[in-house]
Design a protein around this motif. Sequence first.
Motif, PDB file in Angstrom:
ATOM      1  N   UNK A   1     -24.529   5.010 -31.725  1.00 46.84           N
ATOM      2  CA  UNK A   1     -24.697   4.825 -33.004  1.00 46.84           C
ATOM      3  C   UNK A   1     -26.055   4.256 -33.479  1.00 46.84           C
ATOM      4  N   UNK A   2     -26.708   2.946 -32.833  1.00 50.38           N
ATOM      5  CA  UNK A   2     -27.844   2.446 -33.339  1.00 50.38           C
ATOM      6  C   UNK A   2     -28.839   3.436 -33.349  1.00 50.38           C
ATOM      7  N   UNK A   3     -29.284   4.248 -32.434  1.00 51.72           N
ATOM      8  CA  UNK A   3     -30.339   5.285 -32.507  1.00 51.72           C
ATOM      9  C   UNK A   3     -30.108   6.229 -33.541  1.00 51.72           C
ATOM     10  N   UNK A   4     -28.800   6.639 -33.982  1.00 45.90           N
ATOM     11  CA  UNK A   4     -28.651   7.544 -35.093  1.00 45.90           C
ATOM     12  C   UNK A   4     -29.050   6.841 -36.435  1.00 45.90           C
ATOM     13  N   UNK A   5     -28.650   5.768 -36.693  1.00 50.86           N
ATOM     14  CA  UNK A   5     -29.161   4.898 -37.756  1.00 50.86           C
ATOM     15  C   UNK A   5     -30.721   4.753 -37.917  1.00 50.86           C
ATOM     16  N   UNK A   6     -31.129   4.714 -36.708  1.00 51.74           N
ATOM     17  CA  UNK A   6     -32.698   4.508 -36.381  1.00 51.74           C
ATOM     18  C   UNK A   6     -33.214   5.596 -36.944  1.00 51.74           C
ATOM     19  N   UNK A   7     -32.747   6.868 -36.493  1.00 50.60           N
ATOM     20  CA  UNK A   7     -32.997   8.165 -36.890  1.00 50.60           C
ATOM     21  C   UNK A   7     -32.958   8.656 -38.203  1.00 50.60           C
ATOM     22  N   UNK A   8     -32.036   8.010 -38.924  1.00 51.19           N
ATOM     23  CA  UNK A   8     -31.747   8.388 -40.284  1.00 51.19           C
ATOM     24  C   UNK A   8     -32.739   7.603 -41.134  1.00 51.19           C
ATOM     25  N   UNK A   9     -32.972   6.474 -40.879  1.00 50.30           N
ATOM     26  CA  UNK A   9     -33.877   5.455 -41.615  1.00 50.30           C
ATOM     27  C   UNK A   9     -35.436   5.977 -41.158  1.00 50.30           C
ATOM     28  N   UNK A  10     -35.899   6.209 -40.108  1.00 51.69           N
ATOM     29  CA  UNK A  10     -37.333   6.865 -39.834  1.00 51.69           C
ATOM     30  C   UNK A  10     -37.520   8.053 -40.691  1.00 51.69           C
TER      31      UNK A  10
ATOM     32  N   UNK B   1     -27.972  12.799 -41.376  1.00 49.67           N
ATOM     33  CA  UNK B   1     -28.047  12.554 -40.108  1.00 49.67           C
ATOM     34  C   UNK B   1     -26.941  11.715 -39.678  1.00 49.67           C
ATOM     35  N   UNK B   2     -26.732  10.677 -40.588  1.00 47.75           N
ATOM     36  CA  UNK B   2     -25.573   9.650 -40.310  1.00 47.75           C
ATOM     37  C   UNK B   2     -24.136  10.339 -40.439  1.00 47.75           C
ATOM     38  N   UNK B   3     -24.125  11.067 -41.626  1.00 47.10           N
ATOM     39  CA  UNK B   3     -22.750  12.079 -41.969  1.00 47.10           C
ATOM     40  C   UNK B   3     -22.563  13.062 -40.619  1.00 47.10           C
ATOM     41  N   UNK B   4     -23.433  13.569 -40.171  1.00 47.85           N
ATOM     42  CA  UNK B   4     -23.108  14.527 -39.042  1.00 47.85           C
ATOM     43  C   UNK B   4     -22.622  13.771 -37.630  1.00 47.85           C
ATOM     44  N   UNK B   5     -23.030  12.476 -37.657  1.00 50.00           N
ATOM     45  CA  UNK B   5     -22.776  11.606 -36.435  1.00 50.00           C
ATOM     46  C   UNK B   5     -21.307  11.217 -36.867  1.00 50.00           C
ATOM     47  N   UNK B   6     -21.017  10.807 -37.675  1.00 47.11           N
ATOM     48  CA  UNK B   6     -19.465  10.285 -38.118  1.00 47.11           C
ATOM     49  C   UNK B   6     -18.479  11.387 -37.978  1.00 47.11           C
ATOM     50  N   UNK B   7     -18.793  12.554 -38.466  1.00 38.76           N
ATOM     51  CA  UNK B   7     -18.013  13.859 -38.426  1.00 38.76           C
ATOM     52  C   UNK B   7     -17.835  14.055 -36.996  1.00 38.76           C
ATOM     53  N   UNK B   8     -18.904  14.136 -36.339  1.00 34.27           N
ATOM     54  CA  UNK B   8     -18.980  14.335 -34.621  1.00 34.27           C
ATOM     55  C   UNK B   8     -18.071  13.449 -33.919  1.00 34.27           C
ATOM     56  N   UNK B   9     -18.269  12.094 -34.335  1.00 34.54           N
ATOM     57  CA  UNK B   9     -17.318  11.013 -33.642  1.00 34.54           C
ATOM     58  C   UNK B   9     -16.111  11.224 -33.917  1.00 34.54           C
TER      59      UNK B   9
END
Length: 603
Positions: free
Chosen positions: A532-541, A547-555
């Motif tokens: 989760x943390x690196x996904x937020x990091x990637x979305x911020x960067x 990017x966060x939406x894709x993570x949430x759906x995949x989760x």
Amino acid sequence: MEDETSTSASAQVQESGAGSVKQQVSNLVALSLRATVPEVDVEPTVEVCTTKFGDYQCNNAMGLWSKVKGSGTSFKNPNAIGQAIAKNLPAGDVIESTSVAGPGFVNIVLSNSWVAKRIQDMLVNGIKTWAPILPVKRLVVDFSSPNIAKEMHVGHLRSTIIGDTLARMFEFSNVDVLRRNHVGDWGTQFGMLIEFLFEKFPEWEELGSQAIGDLQLFYKASKEKFDNDAEFKDRAQQAVVRLQGGEEKYRSAWKKICEISRNEFDQVYKLLDVQLEEKGESFYNPYIPQVLEGLSNQGFIKESEGARVIFIEGHKIPLIVVKRDGGFNYASTDLAALWYRLNVEKAEWIIYVTDVGQQQHFDMFFKAARMAGWLPDPNEKKFPKTSHVGFGLVLGADGKRFRTRSTEVVRLGDLLDEAKARSKSELKQRLTDNGKIVDWTDEELEETSKAVGYGAVKYADLKNNRLTNYTFSFDQMLSDKGNTAVYLQYAHARICSIIRKSNMDVEELKMNGKISLAHPDERVLGLYLIRFAEVVEDACTHLLPNVLCEYLYNLSEMFTRFYTNCQVVGSPEEPSRLLLCEATAVVMRQCFHLLGITPVYKL
């Protein structure tokens, strides 16, 4: 100036064990690289592994081989470097095993016990412990920015939603975020509005807000007179000069118009649960002369066809900073605002969220700031820096800009009201059909309908790459199937239902239970949770909320697979699996929060 890839972030990770898993693995790899090739200064290259042979992969070997080949090194090929990197990884509880593939790709498998412990630590100490560590301490997000005296419409939806999500993600990452609403409150339209107010209501001060009534109708009427009455147009233009000159009568009328408009904006922001601090164009007006004087003294401002301009390399047209009539414009205001944000507010990163149609303006404006020495060359990857977060159009079913049947732009408040009404109608119908309507209070129906309806509108926007246009469809966004907020709300509510049905005290389990990742689907879910943390990091960067939406759906999909294959309630593994359910719900709720969506606990 601070380097974007500053070692301060990685040092924090090493010292505290905080930061993303990727950051922690990268730090272990960095120690190995120093031991393997001490003569070469190289940053670790670590990515999520796309094969079944590892969880993360270090890809440094090929690049290192090109640097040491022919220098008398003892390494024979990239694979040998990869083997050495794997061997030199520090011993500890993070890494279970390694393997080396092809030209030195080091596959790293994380320890199940370490993954489980990381999840349990988060459950005990809170999701905030999973916040990524970013190399920036303070930034400005400039978003929404409607024009005073014009209503907020669907065109403002994307800026407001995208900007709010970016702000939330950076705030979660412990960055000091200045949420700025750069409203248009200082333009030529104010002369028109003020003069119309004086003409129609000479006693306007006694009547107050009643004089103006519906601000949108008032604006249209004044604009019509401005376009068709030359004498009125002259008076309106003089009114602008008087307003900007500080005449009290004109300032008072301006303040009243701004106040009425601001109250209308605030109603929409309340519905969207968006916080902003207004610093409009008028705020920066006093700083413009000194900023332009400084640029002029540096030799950047030139006279051209009666205007004062800055010539920008690579652009055929100059950046106009003072118009022929001596008035200021967007460019002069934006330069003053940037100067203020850099020098007074001490922001390291200024992010502007507007439609892609303004790309050229921002490109020229940023280049002018770099010419003046305010900003470093972007290739140097140093702070302070600026970014334009562009976004595409909201389209209707006909593929054209989204409008009402009367070809008017869609009022944002009306759109949100309709989303809630549709959501409520569908929810009541479903609860009636399954006989559960008696279990719901009117207040629960209202609050759930708002959460689901408003969340559906936000998610339908945010799940797309912001640069693309997207088609607005209530039917699609309110569907409970596929990648929609409604589907995700159901997934979250189902997890909450599983936990309730267990009749176990989850808070006690967090303190005394233990997570096991013995089943393959338990491990897949656990590993995805800790990313989760690196996904937020990637979305911020990369400034990409999708990017966060894709993570949430995949989760949610991974949880479904886990729940299908791993019995929870009534199984010998029930305590461990309930903790995985709780961890998934906690992470989903944090994703919802970052997207500005209110989670629901039953549906």
